[in-house]
Design a protein around this motif. Sequence first.
Motif, mmCIF file in Angstrom:
data_model
loop_
_atom_site.group_PDB
_atom_site.id
_atom_site.type_symbol
_atom_site.label_atom_id
_atom_site.label_comp_id
_atom_site.label_asym_id
_atom_site.label_seq_id
_atom_site.Cartn_x
_atom_site.Cartn_y
_atom_site.Cartn_z
ATOM 1 N N VAL A 1 24.086 40.358 50.220
ATOM 2 C CA VAL A 1 24.223 41.792 50.447
ATOM 3 C C VAL A 1 24.342 42.500 49.101
ATOM 4 O O VAL A 1 24.942 41.968 48.155
ATOM 5 N N ALA A 2 23.790 43.692 49.018
ATOM 6 C CA ALA A 2 23.953 44.530 47.826
ATOM 7 C C ALA A 2 24.679 45.813 48.213
ATOM 8 O O ALA A 2 24.478 46.343 49.310
ATOM 9 N N PHE A 3 25.525 46.281 47.305
ATOM 10 C CA PHE A 3 26.209 47.556 47.525
ATOM 11 C C PHE A 3 25.937 48.446 46.321
ATOM 12 O O PHE A 3 26.349 48.132 45.194
ATOM 13 N N ILE B 1 26.308 47.118 42.474
ATOM 14 C CA ILE B 1 25.456 47.860 41.554
ATOM 15 C C ILE B 1 26.058 49.242 41.324
ATOM 16 O O ILE B 1 26.424 49.947 42.274
ATOM 17 N N ASP B 2 26.165 49.622 40.063
ATOM 18 C CA ASP B 2 26.655 50.959 39.721
ATOM 19 C C ASP B 2 26.077 51.333 38.363
ATOM 20 O O ASP B 2 25.828 50.456 37.526
ATOM 21 N N ARG B 3 25.892 52.629 38.145
ATOM 22 C CA ARG B 3 25.344 53.069 36.861
ATOM 23 C C ARG B 3 26.430 53.314 35.831
ATOM 24 O O ARG B 3 26.139 53.588 34.668
ATOM 25 N N SER C 1 28.939 39.518 42.344
ATOM 26 C CA SER C 1 28.209 39.702 41.091
ATOM 27 C C SER C 1 28.104 41.197 40.824
ATOM 28 O O SER C 1 28.238 42.023 41.732
ATOM 29 N N PHE C 2 27.849 41.524 39.554
ATOM 30 C CA PHE C 2 27.897 42.927 39.142
ATOM 31 C C PHE C 2 26.758 43.218 38.172
ATOM 32 O O PHE C 2 26.450 42.404 37.295
ATOM 33 N N VAL C 3 26.151 44.402 38.314
ATOM 34 C CA VAL C 3 25.107 44.803 37.385
ATOM 35 C C VAL C 3 25.157 46.317 37.213
ATOM 36 O O VAL C 3 25.375 47.051 38.172
ATOM 37 N N CYS C 4 24.967 46.738 35.966
ATOM 38 C CA CYS C 4 24.903 48.170 35.659
ATOM 39 C C CYS C 4 23.440 48.604 35.758
ATOM 40 O O CYS C 4 22.596 48.153 34.969
ATOM 41 N N GLU C 5 23.170 49.457 36.731
ATOM 42 C CA GLU C 5 21.783 49.860 36.961
ATOM 43 C C GLU C 5 21.749 51.229 37.633
ATOM 44 O O GLU C 5 22.526 51.502 38.554
#
Length: 328
Positions: free
Chosen positions: A174-176, A201-203, A225-229
Amino acid sequence: MMATCDSIQNHKPTRSGTSDVTHCADLALSITPPRTPTAAASAAHKLYSQIRHIHTSLATLPSLAPGEQINELLTRLVNLCIVPYGVDFTADFLAIPGVAALCDTLRPLCSAAEGELENYWALQILRDARTQANQQCEPSALLRSFPYHQNYLDLSRLECCTLDAFLPHAPRNVAFIGSGPLPLTSLCMLDRYPQVAVHNIDRDSSALQVSQELCQQLGHGARMSFVCEDITRPSTNGTDWLSFEVVFLAALVGTDTESKMSILTSLAGKLRPGSLVVARSAWGLRTVLYPSLELSANIEDTGLEVLVEVHPWTKVVNSIVVFRVKER
């Protein structure tokens, strides 16, 4: 008045062909008093005045960080907006001149205050988690210190119960989008689905840093997991969009229907057919707090089909819309 009535009874046509009767009728129309406002319209204007006063107070605060005054103002505002008003009352309120402009300036204040609130409590819970690292303390007990913890639980329960009707099995990936510094929805997903992994996911890189450290401290690092996007721009982080069975779109991702639809169209092109997208929205007076996602026939052009739209009548503020990616 009697003279006027007599003249009406004995009227004679004027040179132009009109009569005193016509003149008196026109006069009567011109002095007809304005319609008395209905009780609902009066109540709607009273509510508008209350919300406008809260807006003015929020706009003049030196900071939107949590504090006694802002907490009281936001609590009053939310309580005013979640009352289950009827359709006619809501229409009366939204038709008041100035309401649309008020909402356009109030929502960004609410958004900024929500970000400040989540960041404050994420750091507080993180400090508590570090302090109690060597003690027997359940992570859920720390999370419950957040004032709106129950609201997030209720919203997540609503979303998951709705999703389960359209999923053949419990989701595993799942992605949030728009997870923020306090990813409570993602944490609720971990409790609901024991095998799921959540990609946050967050900018805002600073928000992600706090949330990642918090989840690790609470013992959930392995499944998060985490990614800046910034999803409104071309992806440069190698996110495997085809792997997600469900993607959540936070309420504050997209400031209006047009921007939300643009994001949904982009997602539909990235995700595999059959994947589900859960977008948070708002309805009725709740649109004072959050932008609404207005559905129309144009949704077919996004590559998505609408499965269900759910509007809560409880203290849960957000509505949800579940989409499915169509075959291409």
